[in-house]
Motif scaffolding. Sequence first.
Motif, PDB file in Angstrom:
ATOM      1  N   VAL A 137      -1.662  10.820 -17.855  1.00 33.21           N
ATOM      2  CA  VAL A 137      -0.473  10.684 -17.006  1.00 33.21           C
ATOM      3  C   VAL A 137      -0.062  12.071 -16.533  1.00 33.21           C
ATOM      4  CG1 VAL A 137       1.890   9.883 -16.868  1.00 33.21           C
ATOM      5  CG2 VAL A 137       0.221   8.597 -18.194  1.00 33.21           C
ATOM      6  N   GLU A 138      -0.466  12.355 -15.299  1.00 37.54           N
ATOM      7  CA  GLU A 138      -0.117  13.638 -14.688  1.00 37.54           C
ATOM      8  C   GLU A 138       0.963  13.389 -13.653  1.00 37.54           C
ATOM      9  OE1 GLU A 138      -3.623  14.291 -12.585  1.00 37.54           O
ATOM     10  OE2 GLU A 138      -4.851  14.721 -14.343  1.00 37.54           O
ATOM     11  N   ARG A 139       1.549  14.449 -13.221  1.00 37.07           N
ATOM     12  CA  ARG A 139       2.446  14.417 -12.071  1.00 37.07           C
ATOM     13  C   ARG A 139       3.475  13.292 -12.180  1.00 37.07           C
ATOM     14  NH1 ARG A 139      -1.568  15.812  -7.083  1.00 37.07           N
ATOM     15  NH2 ARG A 139      -1.703  13.557  -6.964  1.00 37.07           N
ATOM     16  N   GLY A 140       3.834  12.951 -13.430  1.00 39.94           N
ATOM     17  CA  GLY A 140       4.948  12.041 -13.726  1.00 39.94           C
ATOM     18  C   GLY A 140       4.988  10.724 -12.969  1.00 39.94           C
ATOM     19  N   ALA A 141       3.833  10.099 -12.764  1.00 43.50           N
ATOM     20  CA  ALA A 141       3.827   8.881 -11.944  1.00 43.50           C
ATOM     21  C   ALA A 141       3.779   7.613 -12.796  1.00 43.50           C
ATOM     22  CB  ALA A 141       2.657   8.940 -10.994  1.00 43.50           C
ATOM     23  N   ALA A 142       3.237   6.590 -12.264  1.00 49.32           N
ATOM     24  CA  ALA A 142       2.901   5.324 -12.920  1.00 49.32           C
ATOM     25  C   ALA A 142       4.017   4.701 -13.739  1.00 49.32           C
ATOM     26  CB  ALA A 142       1.662   5.503 -13.803  1.00 49.32           C
TER      27      ALA A 142
ATOM     28  N   LYS B 295      -4.404  12.159  -1.005  1.00 51.33           N
ATOM     29  CA  LYS B 295      -4.849  12.916  -2.179  1.00 51.33           C
ATOM     30  C   LYS B 295      -5.389  14.276  -1.754  1.00 51.33           C
ATOM     31  CE  LYS B 295      -3.823   9.291  -4.430  1.00 51.33           C
ATOM     32  NZ  LYS B 295      -2.567   9.296  -5.195  1.00 51.33           N
ATOM     33  N   MET B 296      -5.508  15.150  -2.765  1.00 52.05           N
ATOM     34  CA  MET B 296      -6.130  16.450  -2.514  1.00 52.05           C
ATOM     35  C   MET B 296      -7.458  16.513  -3.259  1.00 52.05           C
ATOM     36  SD  MET B 296      -2.836  18.937  -2.633  1.00 52.05           S
ATOM     37  CE  MET B 296      -2.366  18.223  -4.185  1.00 52.05           C
ATOM     38  N   GLU B 297      -8.332  17.385  -2.765  1.00 48.12           N
ATOM     39  CA  GLU B 297      -9.676  17.480  -3.348  1.00 48.12           C
ATOM     40  C   GLU B 297      -9.613  17.692  -4.861  1.00 48.12           C
ATOM     41  OE1 GLU B 297     -12.142  20.103  -1.023  1.00 48.12           O
ATOM     42  OE2 GLU B 297     -13.547  20.344  -2.685  1.00 48.12           O
ATOM     43  N   GLY B 298      -8.673  18.523  -5.288  1.00 49.17           N
ATOM     44  CA  GLY B 298      -8.564  18.841  -6.713  1.00 49.17           C
ATOM     45  C   GLY B 298      -8.204  17.647  -7.585  1.00 49.17           C
ATOM     46  N   ASP B 299      -7.663  16.605  -6.973  1.00 47.90           N
ATOM     47  CA  ASP B 299      -7.302  15.408  -7.743  1.00 47.90           C
ATOM     48  C   ASP B 299      -8.526  14.671  -8.255  1.00 47.90           C
ATOM     49  OD1 ASP B 299      -4.662  15.942  -7.094  1.00 47.90           O
ATOM     50  OD2 ASP B 299      -4.638  14.562  -5.376  1.00 47.90           O
ATOM     51  N   PHE B 300      -9.700  15.004  -7.709  1.00 50.72           N
ATOM     52  CA  PHE B 300     -10.891  14.228  -8.032  1.00 50.72           C
ATOM     53  C   PHE B 300     -11.819  14.913  -9.041  1.00 50.72           C
ATOM     54  CE2 PHE B 300      -9.312  12.659  -4.021  1.00 50.72           C
ATOM     55  CZ  PHE B 300      -9.426  11.296  -4.157  1.00 50.72           C
ATOM     56  N   THR B 301     -11.448  16.099  -9.543  1.00 50.84           N
ATOM     57  CA  THR B 301     -12.348  16.781 -10.471  1.00 50.84           C
ATOM     58  C   THR B 301     -12.391  16.053 -11.811  1.00 50.84           C
ATOM     59  OG1 THR B 301     -10.561  18.224 -11.176  1.00 50.84           O
ATOM     60  CG2 THR B 301     -12.011  19.074  -9.469  1.00 50.84           C
ATOM     61  N   ALA B 302     -13.556  16.117 -12.444  1.00 48.18           N
ATOM     62  CA  ALA B 302     -13.742  15.498 -13.763  1.00 48.18           C
ATOM     63  C   ALA B 302     -14.034  16.609 -14.760  1.00 48.18           C
ATOM     64  CB  ALA B 302     -14.890  14.500 -13.708  1.00 48.18           C
ATOM     65  N   ASP B 303     -13.107  16.839 -15.662  1.00 48.53           N
ATOM     66  CA  ASP B 303     -13.289  17.917 -16.641  1.00 48.53           C
ATOM     67  C   ASP B 303     -14.389  17.581 -17.634  1.00 48.53           C
ATOM     68  OD1 ASP B 303     -11.269  19.530 -15.619  1.00 48.53           O
ATOM     69  OD2 ASP B 303      -9.739  18.346 -16.657  1.00 48.53           O
ATOM     70  N   TRP B 304     -15.097  18.621 -18.026  1.00 49.09           N
ATOM     71  CA  TRP B 304     -16.126  18.436 -19.063  1.00 49.09           C
ATOM     72  C   TRP B 304     -15.531  18.822 -20.405  1.00 49.09           C
ATOM     73  CZ3 TRP B 304     -19.836  22.334 -21.298  1.00 49.09           C
ATOM     74  CH2 TRP B 304     -20.810  21.710 -22.095  1.00 49.09           C
TER      75      TRP B 304
ATOM     76  N   HIS C 133       0.965   2.714  -6.381  1.00 51.54           N
ATOM     77  CA  HIS C 133       1.893   3.825  -6.566  1.00 51.54           C
ATOM     78  C   HIS C 133       1.097   5.074  -6.885  1.00 51.54           C
ATOM     79  CE1 HIS C 133       1.262   2.938 -10.780  1.00 51.54           C
ATOM     80  NE2 HIS C 133       1.724   1.724 -10.594  1.00 51.54           N
ATOM     81  N   HIS C 134       1.775   6.194  -6.827  1.00 49.49           N
ATOM     82  CA  HIS C 134       1.108   7.458  -7.100  1.00 49.49           C
ATOM     83  C   HIS C 134       0.746   7.507  -8.576  1.00 49.49           C
ATOM     84  CE1 HIS C 134      -0.109  11.479  -6.297  1.00 49.49           C
ATOM     85  NE2 HIS C 134       0.573  11.900  -7.355  1.00 49.49           N
ATOM     86  N   ALA C 135      -0.493   7.749  -8.912  1.00 54.19           N
ATOM     87  CA  ALA C 135      -0.937   7.740 -10.310  1.00 54.19           C
ATOM     88  C   ALA C 135      -2.186   8.595 -10.418  1.00 54.19           C
ATOM     89  CB  ALA C 135      -1.236   6.306 -10.738  1.00 54.19           C
ATOM     90  N   PRO C 136      -2.504   9.019 -11.643  1.00 47.67           N
ATOM     91  CA  PRO C 136      -3.752   9.789 -11.805  1.00 47.67           C
ATOM     92  C   PRO C 136      -4.950   8.928 -11.407  1.00 47.67           C
ATOM     93  CG  PRO C 136      -2.419   9.849 -13.796  1.00 47.67           C
ATOM     94  CD  PRO C 136      -1.791   8.822 -12.902  1.00 47.67           C
ATOM     95  N   ILE C 137      -6.026   9.602 -11.042  1.00 41.73           N
ATOM     96  CA  ILE C 137      -7.213   8.919 -10.519  1.00 41.73           C
ATOM     97  C   ILE C 137      -8.220   8.694 -11.638  1.00 41.73           C
ATOM     98  CG2 ILE C 137      -9.195   9.243  -8.974  1.00 41.73           C
ATOM     99  CD1 ILE C 137      -7.184  10.833  -7.147  1.00 41.73           C
ATOM    100  N   ALA C 138      -8.763   7.502 -11.736  1.00 42.02           N
ATOM    101  CA  ALA C 138      -9.809   7.217 -12.723  1.00 42.02           C
ATOM    102  C   ALA C 138     -11.151   7.654 -12.157  1.00 42.02           C
ATOM    103  CB  ALA C 138      -9.831   5.732 -13.044  1.00 42.02           C
TER     104      ALA C 138
ATOM    105  N   PHE D 207       0.872  -1.174   0.000  1.00 38.11           N
ATOM    106  CA  PHE D 207       0.000   0.000   0.000  1.00 38.11           C
ATOM    107  C   PHE D 207       0.904   1.218   0.000  1.00 38.11           C
ATOM    108  CE2 PHE D 207      -3.302   2.869   0.918  1.00 38.11           C
ATOM    109  CZ  PHE D 207      -4.498   2.217   0.702  1.00 38.11           C
ATOM    110  N   LEU D 208       1.103   1.786  -1.151  1.00 34.38           N
ATOM    111  CA  LEU D 208       2.171   2.777  -1.262  1.00 34.38           C
ATOM    112  C   LEU D 208       1.716   4.155  -1.709  1.00 34.38           C
ATOM    113  CD1 LEU D 208       4.756   0.303  -2.752  1.00 34.38           C
ATOM    114  CD2 LEU D 208       4.828   1.337  -0.484  1.00 34.38           C
ATOM    115  N   CYS D 209       0.425   4.361  -1.900  1.00 31.15           N
ATOM    116  CA  CYS D 209       0.032   5.697  -2.368  1.00 31.15           C
ATOM    117  C   CYS D 209      -0.047   6.665  -1.193  1.00 31.15           C
ATOM    118  CB  CYS D 209      -1.286   5.648  -3.127  1.00 31.15           C
ATOM    119  SG  CYS D 209      -2.701   5.316  -2.116  1.00 31.15           S
ATOM    120  N   SER D 210       0.094   7.925  -1.516  1.00 34.87           N
ATOM    121  CA  SER D 210       0.024   8.934  -0.463  1.00 34.87           C
ATOM    122  C   SER D 210      -1.304   9.675  -0.564  1.00 34.87           C
ATOM    123  CB  SER D 210       1.191   9.899  -0.580  1.00 34.87           C
ATOM    124  OG  SER D 210       1.265  10.376  -1.901  1.00 34.87           O
TER     125      SER D 210
END
Lengths: 554, 554
Positions: free
Chosen positions: B548-553, B348-357, B407-412, B343-346
């Motif tokens: 792929v944001e924030r250079g993860a995955a 999250k922040m609220e902004g990580d969960f927005t879904a762009d239209w 690992h740290h990765a963008p959120i689906a 279990f290695l993710c750190s």
Amino acid sequence: MPSIRGQVADIFNRRIYAATVFFEDGKIVSINPVAKDAAGTGHYIIPGFTDAHVHIESSMLVPAEFARLAVVHGTVSTISDPHEIANVCGLQGVAFMIENGNTVPFKFNFGAPSCVPATIFETAGAVIDANDTKKLLLRDDIKYLSEMMNFPGVLCKDEEVMKKIAAAHTLNKPIDGHAPGVRGEKAIQYINAGISTDHECFTAEEALDKLQAGMKILIREGSAAKNFEALIGLLHDYPDMIMFCSDDKHPDSLVAGHINQLCARAVAKGMDVFNVLRAACVNPVLHYKTGTGLMRPGDAADFIVVKDLKNFEAVQTYIDGELVAENGKSLISSPEPGIINNFLCSKKMEGDFTADWNNEKSITVIEALDGQLITNKLNWPPKVINRKITSDIENDILKIVVVNRYHHAPIAKAFIKNFGLKLGAIASSVAHDSHNIVAVGVDDKSICKAVNLVIEKKGGISCVSNDAEMVLGLPVAGLMSNENGYRVAAAYTAIDAMAKSLGSHLSAPFMTLSFMALLVIPHVKLSDKGLFDGDEFTLTPSPSPPSVERGAAP
Amino acid sequence: MPSIRGQVADIFNRRIYAATVFFEDGKIVSINPVAKDAAGTGHYIIPGFTDAHVHIESSMLVPAEFARLAVVHGTVSTISDPHEIANVCGLQGVAFMIENGNTVPFKFNFGAPSCVPATIFETAGAVIDANDTKKLLLRDDIKYLSEMMNFPGVLCKDEEVMKKIAAAHTLNKPIDGHAPGVRGEKAIQYINAGISTDHECFTAEEALDKLQAGMKILIREGSAAKNFEALIGLLHDYPDMIMFCSDDKHPDSLVAGHINQLCARAVAKGMDVFNVLRAACVNPVLHYKTGTGLMRPGDAADFIVVKDLKNFEAVQTYIDGELVAENGKSLISSPEPGIINNFLCSKKMEGDFTADWNNEKSITVIEALDGQLITNKLNWPPKVINRKITSDIENDILKIVVVNRYHHAPIAKAFIKNFGLKLGAIASSVAHDSHNIVAVGVDDKSICKAVNLVIEKKGGISCVSNDAEMVLGLPVAGLMSNENGYRVAAAYTAIDAMAKSLGSHLSAPFMTLSFMALLVIPHVKLSDKGLFDGDEFTLTPSPSPPSVERGAAP
């Protein structure tokens, strides 16, 4: 003109008759008799119920939300003592309750709290002195001076106490009593000071003494105290001097029922139905002059429709002619969230909770008793590890702490028997009367975690085990939630179950916890200032007393 | 020599007779008939029950604690697929389960997981390839190759799949199937590959097809799938080919009962008691060659004492001659806590969960169905605020997210119908099969809070409303607790109730949630890599796909 037809209860003339009730502009215009078997006369139309003494705060709901749930059970009004919020937020707290209550169709009838703070041996959030009390009593929407707990102050004619009582007399507003177990000459003296009710009797003998001295008796059956079985028999001989009240009503039990339940139980015990309705509907309205309608032409159209006079299940509830509940559903909307608080302490560290051992051979241990506010005083050998006194799980002697919530201050620590936790901790910012944070737990890590969960939410109740944790935030004065009452009830039920799953056999662990800092009830309690001996009415040595550390505490 | 007297069930010869059972060194030495009415022959002595297919992880308890609760119901052994922990911790996870199970008197019979990861369209914590599988199967304590979910891989003779199957055949260990709804020629092909059981049938017709092709059928009745009513009738004609299993058994339902409940229901439906006992006790033991005792001289002394053959209430449970449960109390001690995790993710922040239209007129919405793993695919106009797609509470279209826990990765992100929450969010790191974090909620703040509670605990289930929050930490692989099982059950019950109090009408919101990332069951699911179309078996466009944001995955 709106009208409703049914079997109308005329409590004053002790009769029931088929009639059509016409109402308009919030008032009953006329009640016209119809044939007994006319269509629509199956149900009974009776005045709504009044809870004659309740601290709304104990429901963990703001007044408007309390009302939303209570009307479902046919309650249309309460006599409400805002004592809890007054201890936290002072006059502003009282104003908050009144304003919040005014947003919904319900008749709250708030009083002026008489004893804020309750003692000088604890840190409360506010002081309400005699001048403040007078200011409050001058308001039309303050109906009475609420429970005068300072019984010795009355007897010895304490100046502040006398000023408060005089203000109420001058304004012709009733004064509520609070004199558990007081009998004989002292009771007479207390009553002669002009105190006209008591809701603290737990035996029929005591109640009878007070009734015979002219005091009105409120039969209390709430989440905390349950005196119904002991006292209901008095209704037969004193139908005009008895009322029903809950005092403290937790959210889960408010969902289940209210004064309607007491009516059903009284009738099931063979009490005359008109006597029951006098206690549940009429007597509080007349005593406190609340103006709540009593089913007479010209009265406010506050009435309920019930299926029968056995279960008193409310089919409809009307307040000022407005239908506010129907078939178990409230028609009142949830209020907009509003916040008032007084919660200024910051998070604690595990080390703040250690209790140093000073070579004591024995320590004072509080013995909590299930379902009672009273505690016993025990002496017990301390369990010492590395010169620290720790919880002794095997003997069920756990650490209890009180954390000042109003400013940063050393933490008071003691030990308590009967909470039964085998792991983890529970904490609460509902802690009568000053509402500091009280916590009990098996180790400092769990206690610290539980306290910090409450601090994070700026008030609430929390439960912590090794893996799980839960907190019900009470951000309104650290006493009430802004959420939907049914959800608060569900969360309360959940956290109560969780505390029990940690080993507590108390019937309501958070309720018992909330009374462990209530100094006015003997024999030994813990305030933020240390262990308190209720018999000596003074602080008493405790292990690791809260010395002034870290330069805090004004 | 220890002995016990009662009405002994001889399932092989379909008879019951009064006898004294002598046992020593964990084995039955002899069974000596006595007079039918001899003292102590009131109760029945039968073999203990075997759950023929269960993922221990679903109980949220480590194996030793699972056993502690299960023996109370007369269960003495299980056929256990460590599929969940294998997806998180790989071979080490399997080893953890075996070692933990070995600390208690209980017969777990673990299998080698066949499908780790389940698909290439999601991020799991480990890969178990054909070589690993072979290594596992070589162990004496690995009894079988567990459910071969890669049904297309079997049919098209995928090389890795064939290697795994061949390894099991070489070692003469059975291969479990998993072929829901597969009929006719395809079923024959699947069975001919040497796959000998199926626990996924939900109609009698399908089960009959498979039985007639020689496959053994496990009747499943657990917290998730409930096929008992549909299939129990088959026991009459196929008493040697039917077993009972739970598959997924949540802690609250494990406290309530286990295979004993299925026996009682089967007998109540008129099934022959010996057929019932074949399914509950005998068939899995013979099929998986577990060596669990079956009440014959020389057998392991694994037996239970029940009051009658109607309710199958276990008065005593013996395993290898040791009394492990009596009158509803387990005599097994709770295990020492042990941790294994991935279990290695750190946080999250609220902004990580927005879904762009992106100007979509319509978006794909997952329709969750109560009590089912399958979902429907809907199209729905998005609710857009400030160019972000948000939850549409009125239409019960809520945001669902999957957060990579490895690992740290963008959120689906996607949207889902039928969770019913009116406020707050729920989250879980139990999310078949890869066990990333899945969450559903009404707003990003609540979702973020719920996800972070799970991350803080390095796994668990959480529920967040405005004022209240609860988390049940599952620090063992993010799937299991180290706490007392009865406490876990109480906490699970509490958090389930809390989720329902937020408006969910699902019968088990956390269970439904845990299947929303299960790609192998159609029609549309969400993995950490995005929306997945189970019919096309490929990723499909979703609103605001996880770029792929924030250079993860990696």
